[in-house]
Structures are given as C-alpha cells and as structure tokens.
Enzyme design. Structure first.
Site, mmCIF file in Angstrom:
data_model
loop_
_atom_site.group_PDB
_atom_site.id
_atom_site.type_symbol
_atom_site.label_atom_id
_atom_site.label_comp_id
_atom_site.label_asym_id
_atom_site.label_seq_id
_atom_site.Cartn_x
_atom_site.Cartn_y
_atom_site.Cartn_z
ATOM 1 N N CYS A 113 0.925 -1.134 -0.062
ATOM 2 C CA CYS A 113 -0.096 0.032 0.024
ATOM 3 C C CYS A 113 0.663 1.265 0.148
ATOM 4 O O CYS A 113 1.896 1.074 0.071
ATOM 5 C CB CYS A 113 -1.100 -0.143 1.156
ATOM 6 S SG CYS A 113 -0.152 0.420 2.807
ATOM 7 N N ASP A 495 -20.609 5.243 -35.713
ATOM 8 C CA ASP A 495 -20.548 4.878 -36.975
ATOM 9 C C ASP A 495 -21.774 3.947 -37.563
ATOM 10 O O ASP A 495 -22.238 3.233 -36.746
ATOM 11 C CB ASP A 495 -19.190 4.471 -37.230
ATOM 12 C CG ASP A 495 -18.852 4.183 -38.669
ATOM 13 O OD1 ASP A 495 -18.995 4.899 -39.458
ATOM 14 O OD2 ASP A 495 -18.477 2.898 -39.038
#
Length: 803
Positions: A113, A495
């Site tokens: 961590c 598209d």
C-alpha cells in the site's frame, strides 16, 4: 477498428496514510491511446512478520485532455521525495531510459500500500542515481529508471527498509505463486492467548507485575513486526499506520493500561490479516481470467505424431488439436474440422459460436462439441486473452477521478487528526485542569483513528471490481476514469457501417456504362482489381461478388485510399478512380445520367459506387448492407438510460436517414469525411454538460474516437488492435453492451459513494467518541480496520452486481 496510438502521461497522485503527491495530469493526443503492457497480479499471503497487510489499492490514472498531453508533475508524500525524480502514472512501459540510464522492474512482496510506497519513494528519491519511479501496487512491482551500474545500490536501499526486492527480467510477467506463510498466525495466536490472560489477571486483581508481564509477552509475540516497521517509518520521517499504532500502544503502556495495550496490538494485527485476505480477492479478481488458459496443448509433431506440450512452448504455425470439452490454448485459425466454441470468457456471448475451417478461435475459450485442429497465430504471452489480462491490469493502475479527490482529502486528514490528538492531550490538563492520564488516553485513541486507510482503499477496490466484472461480460475498459465517467454519458455517436450494420454489404446491381476504358481494359476487371486492394466494406462487396469470382485481377500500382470518397490506382499506365458520388463529382464526371443512377440506388436503400477513368464513368454498382439484429434493442436501451444517439456516416444521406428511422436514432449526419465526424463530436462536446461517446470500427473513425470523452471500439473486427487502442472495447461487437457499461458505471459510482460515506461516517463517530472519552483503544482499532473491511466487502459486490 484501427486507431493511431499515442503515448500517455497519466495523472498519478499517490496517497499514503493522509499524504498526497499532488495531482499530476496527463492527456491524450487527438490520435488516440496507446496500450502499455502491464504486469499481472500475483497472490501474496500476508505473514505478520514480513509484510504490512494494508492494501490501499493504489490506482494510477490520467485525465482527459482534449487538446494535447500535459506533462506529469509529482509532489512529495509523507515528507515527499527528492526533486527531479519523476513519477509515472501508467504501466512500466511508460518509463524510458535516457543516455547513461537503465530501466529495472523490481517485485517487492511487502509493497502492499502507499505506506510502503512512501518509504520507498523517499528513500530512493534522495538518491542521485534514481531518475524516475513508477509504482504498481496491485502487482507489487516498482519500475525504476536509474543510472547505469546503480541497480545494486537501489536494491540495497530497498532492503534497508526491511523489504526483499526481486529483479524481474525485461519480458517476465509479474505473476507469481503465493509465498509460504511465515508462521504469522501462530505467533498471533500466542499473543492473543497472553493478551486474554492479561485481561483475566487484571479483572482478578492479581499483582500488577503479573498483568504487565503477560501483556509484554502478548505485545512481543504479536507486535514486534509493527514496532519494527513503525521504527523504520519514523526513522525515514514518515508517520504511517505502523508508527501511529506503535506510539498508541507504547503510550498505553506508559500510562499503565497494560491489558488494553496488549489487546489493541493483537486486535490490530488480527484485523490486518483478515483485511489482507479480503484485499487479495480484489487484487486477484482478474486471476480467474488467467486461469482460463490450459497448461498443455495437443500438438502435431514434425513426424506427424501428436503429443501434449506445455502451452507456453507453443510457436507460430503449430497445429493444435482440440477435443470436446477442452479449452483452447492459443489464438489460431481452424485448419480442419468444425465445432461450436463457447467464447463467453473473451466476448461475453451467452451461446456457443459455430467454427469451421478459416474461422478464428481464441485462447481460453471452450470447445463445446466436435474436435478440430487449428493453426496457432499468436503464441503464449501475445494471445487475445493475454492482451485482455494485460489491459485489465493496466486499467487497475489508472487512477479514477474520485480517488484523486480522496487523495487530496487524505493529505489534509491525517495531519489534522494528529494535531487534534496533540491538542486533546495537552490543552485540557494545562487549561482546564483535567487529568493527564485521561487526556493522553483520549489522544492515543485519536492517533489510531488518524490513518485514513478505509477511505483510501474505498475507491480502488470498487474500481478494480467493476473493471473485472466488465471484462467477464466482454467489455474491456481501459481505465478507472472511463468506468467512472460512463455514468455521465449524454450523447453517443455511432458509425453506421460495421457498427449499426453488419459491415458486410453485398453487391445488388452492376451496370457497365462503357465496356472498356480508353486503354481498352475491361471495366469490370478494373473495378474488381481496385476493389480487391481496398479494405472498405463497400469495395469488398464488389470484389467478393459472385460475378467477380471468375474475373482475372490486374496489377494495380500507385494505389491510393481517398478517405470518405473511395480509392484510386494505376493499371497499365492508366489512372482509375472507384468511389462514391462525392468522388465522381470532384472529378467533374457527374453527368445527369450518372446522378440519376445514384439517386435511384439511394432511394432503393443501396450505396452506389462508380468506376471512372479520366474521361467518363465506366461502371456503376449498388451494394446494400443489413442492420444488425441487436442494434434496435441497443438504441432503445440507451434511450431508457437517458443517452441520446447520433449517427455519423460517410454514406449517403438517404440511406443513413432510412436506417436511423428504423432504429429510432435521435440525429443523423451523413456524407461525412473523417474531419467532419471530428467536427460533429466537437460540436456535441461544446453543447452538453455530460459526456460524449463515439462508437466505431474503422480508420475513418479514429479522429472522432480520440476526440470523444469515451471511445468505444467494436472489438471482433480487429480484436488485438481494439484492445490496444480503445478506451472501451466491445469484444463481440454487441452494441447492447454499451447499456451494460453505463449501468455498471452507475453501480460503481453508487458503491464508491457508499464506501466514502461508510469510511467518513465511522471515522467521524469515533472521533467524537474519542474526544468525549467514550472510545477505548480497542474500539478505535475496530473503527480503523473494521471500516476497511466494510468498504472492501462492499466494493467486491460489483463483481456480481450487473448482469
């Protein structure tokens, strides 16, 4: 889909128990994104005597910048790091060595961590030989750019922090088997027994010395690792959770709270180990993807015999036989036989897909029925499954916007609470005549609450769970920023060809206006020869028509693709053009008769193209495409979610309007060149407060995809390219998955807000209780680590939240 990649400079503020490196931002250029290979997660069991179990789930990210990349800037954390040491926010591949420098990847088992990251950063940041650092806490891998021949000094500096670095080869993955436990639970159990005996001795009013001895044994058995790491942190100018806990337990001993000091140390380490196991689930959520690929493959040898070999030894063009029920070991193309293959691990499709000779198969998918042979096209380490794993791991290292806010908040939180603890210890006795021991006790409880661990891990655990849940559904999200921003999607541009339609039009009409060109070449031969050189679906329809099967192809030189118009090429010294109405008009050859043909074809719903030489139109053809059966359902689902839709296409307006009306699309813009699609995206971006997405599958879509807030690629048309370049890739080209993506984004946001509320709420309650003297030290431990467990469990719900 194909997009031009560009390097990323990712934002990378690193939180560590209340400190932040200051937000550094990175953008993306207008051409698109580049995929960086990432190291895979590996499981690591947490023995209390060798590592720190808090996993804050560090997340690296980049912010969208629609103009140009911005250089990353990093500040200090818990004391900062030396100026000149750059911080990279992407994967290890982002860091580049300059003259006289080298890049090394180091796996550090104890780097869980930001607590450890801060220590390493400060230690290495003070070394002149270190030029840049990149931390991947999810895989526990540090990438460091250092001066040549300085690697051993770098490793020695890491070892001085009580950690064990392991240098990885340049091409080695970060995956590793879990190391053996080091007896942490046994010593913790011993400490727990003696802490309980200390409590019993205290309640039985035994001599104080007996309670003290029992408590000291408990603290020594369970807490020496905490003290050791706390001392290392203090010695390096860092006030992390180990240091805060060591100070609190020592303070409790000094004021005579022997049983409570022992029990607090035991409870802290028990909670740490439990939390570590829970966090391993988040860290290894993608591990299920890794386990999909089989360990061996049945390969044909040079003598024609078949033998099982390790999948990692497969080479290109090896022929592999897959029996019913077996998993496919590598990407390939079916060379013999047929079967149905369960592709759900890759594409998320619910039903098996029929495969026959010439069809692609993917590593990690399951052969459902018959037996077949396939030729390997991507060996181990470069398969579609590997790309997905790498992309998910890279996305785990992309810091989400919420986490950047949390980091800034936690930078203020810890110093403020530590200062408050000092005031609680000093002000009441000095000014209000309160008892010193009572005030110091309250201050010690505040110190334990001062580490914002639960708050810091609340975001990455949720984001990693969301990313993995999406990957399991055939939605590959390339960073936490896109997972978070998806909930704000307002407009989605699509598209037409290959996205809303099948992208495989067929020729319906063919008309020769002149049988031969000025040079005497057969017009159909010329048209088919030019069309065969193009990858546009309309050209392919002409080249693959039944009438073209017997046509002899001619050699084409000086071939040129004309985006949004067609193609051109030279055959036997004569220049020809094949394309749409716009191209023919630009050549000055759009006669009334030809224009009438275009109008007639478009009214029938066809896309018309024409072949022309320098003097006239020679041939025209009409091709038609069909809408995908899932497109209408996808558009309706998006509308239910409040997302408006826009079709952007280079096709003619009449065809586009007809398809848009059939699908219920909100707006249409047709006959667009690539730059016009980009302009349409920019206009939507300026006209909405929400996010604008773009879905496409072709080179023509690349500028618009890059400019949109979120670019969605249709993955099946070009899986490898889509994975590497898209913000989000739909692995089976199913538009319905965009709705699933939006729902998952919204669910992730809800969980993030819940986790932040839980973490802050619990901290706030116990801050008040500690200041008013109602909180004990062991209650403070539960407030700290219990909140972490809650947010981890809540974040993991996302793995099954959205179906």
């Amino acid at each position: 889909m194909s997009r031009t990649p560009n390097p990323l400079s990712d934002a990378r503020p690193d939180a560590c128990c209340g400190h932040d490196h200051g937000p550094a931002e990175g953008g993306r250029a207008a051409a698109g994104h580049d995929a960086h290979g990432a190291d895979a997660a590996h499981r690591h069991e947490h023995g209390h005597d060798h590592d720190h179990a808090h996993e804050h789930g560090q997340d690296h990210g980049h912010a969208h910048d629609h103009a140009a990349p911005r250089a990353a800037a990093a500040g200090g954390c818990c004391g900062g790091h030396a100026a000149g040491v750059a911080t990279s926010g992407g994967a290890a591949a982002v860091l580049q060595a300059g003259p006289g420098q080298s890049v090394a990847r180091v796996r550090i088992g104890q780097m869980d961590c930001p607590t450890e990251e801060t220590l390493i950063r400060k230690k290495l940041g003070n070394m002149g030989e270190v030029h840049a650092l990149d931390f991947n806490l999810m895989q526990r891998v540090l990438t460091v750019v250092h001066a040549d021949a300085a690697l051993e000094r770098v490793l020695a500096a890491i070892r001085s922090l009580g950690m064990t670095p392991e240098v990885l080869a340049d091409d080695a993955p970060a995956r590793a088997a879990a190391p053996a436990a080091h007896g942490g639970w046994r010593w913790l159990a011993v400490g727990g027994v003696f802490a309980a005996l200390a409590e019993a001795a205290h309640f039985a009013s035994l001599p104080a010395w007996s309670t003290a001895v029992l408590a000291l044994i408990a603290i020594a058995a369970s807490g020496l690792s905490t003290y050791r790491k706390g001392w290392i942190a203090v010695r390096n100018g860092n006030l992390n959770i180990n240091a805060l806990m060591s100070i609190a337990v020592t303070g409790a001993v000094l004021i005579g709270q022997w049983p409570e000091a022992a029990m607090v140390m035991v409870l802290f380490n028990v909670a740490e180990l439990i939390e570590a196991r829970a966090l391993d689930r988040a860290r290894n959520a993608v591990r299920g993807l890794m386990d999909l690929a089989p360990q061996t493959a049945h390969v044909r040898q040079d003598d024609g015999q078949w033998r099982d070999v390790p999948a990692a030894q497969l080479r290109l063009d090896d022929v592999v036989r897959v029996r019913p029920g077996e998993r496919i070991a590598a990407d390939g193309v079916v060379s013999d036989g047929r079967s149905a293959v369960d592709q759900s691990p890759i594409t998320g499709e619910s039903l098996p897909v029929e495969k026959s000779v010439g069809d692609e198969v993917y590593a990690g998918t399951v052969n459902a029925a018959g037996s077949f042979d396939y030729r390997v096209t991507a060996a181990a380490g470069n398969t579609t499954l590997d790309r997905i794993i790498h992309a998910v791991e890279q996305a785990q290292g992309a810091r989400a916007p919420t986490q950047r806010f949390i980091d800034r908040f936690s930078r203020i939180y810890t110093p403020a609470v530590v200062l408050l603890a000092v005031l609680v210890a000093l002000v009441p006795p000095l000014l209000l005549d309160h008892a010193w021991l009572d005030s110091v006790y309250r201050a010690l409880a505040l110190l334990i609450i001062a580490c914002p661990c639960a708050l810091v891990i609340s975001t990455p655990v949720s984001v990693v769970s969301g990313l993995t849940a999406a990957a399991r559904r055939g939605i590959l999200i390339k960073g936490g920023i896109y997972l978070e921003e998806g909930r704000k999607l307002d407009w989605l541009a699509l598209d037409k060809t290959g996205t809303l339609t099948r992208g495989k039009p067929v020729q319906r009409t063919l008309r020769a206006w002149l049988p031969a060109s000025a040079g005497g070449l057969d017009t159909e031969q010329v048209a088919v020869s030019l069309a065969a050189r193009s990858d546009h679906p309309v050209s392919r329809a002409l080249a693959q028509a039944d009438s073209a099967a017997a046509v002899t192809r001619l050699d084409v030189s000086d071939f040129e693709a004309l985006p949004g118009q067609g193609v051109a090429g030279t055959i036997d010294g004569e220049r020809f053009h094949l394309g749409n109405r716009r191209l023919i008009a630009s050549l000055g050859l759009l006669t009334p008769e030809v224009a009438a043909y275009f109008d007639e074809a478009e009214q029938a719903g066809d896309t018309a193209i024409a072949l022309a030489d320098a003097r006239a139109v020679l041939l025209t053809a009409g091709v038609t495409d069909t809408v995908k059966p899932t497109s209408a359902e996808a558009i309706a689902d998006l509308h239910r979610l409040g997302v408006r839709t826009l079709m952007l296409t280079g096709d003619n307006a009449r065809v586009a309007q007809r398809i848009a009306a059939d699908l219920g699309i909100d707006a249409v813009n047709a006959e667009l060149l690539p730059e016009h699609k980009l302009q349409q995206i920019e206009a939507r971006l300026a006209d909405t407060r929400g996010k604008v997405g773009m879905v496409g599958d072709g080179i023509n879509d690349a500028p618009a995809l890059a400019r949109a807030d979120i670019g969605f690629a249709m993955g099946a048309a070009g899986t490898g390219t889509a994975i590497e370049t898209a913000d989000v890739a739909l692995m089976d080209d199913d538009l319905r998955k965009i709705g699933t993506f939006v729902r998952l984004s919204r669910a992730t946001h809800r969980v993030l807000m819940q986790n932040i509320g839980l973490a802050l709420g619990i901290k706030a309650v116990f801050l008040v209780l500690a200041m008013t003297g109602h909180a004990t030290l062991w209650m403070a431990v539960f407030a700290d680590v219990g909140a972490s467990l809650l947010v981890v469990a809540n974040g993991l719900r996302l793995l099954r939240a959205v179906r």
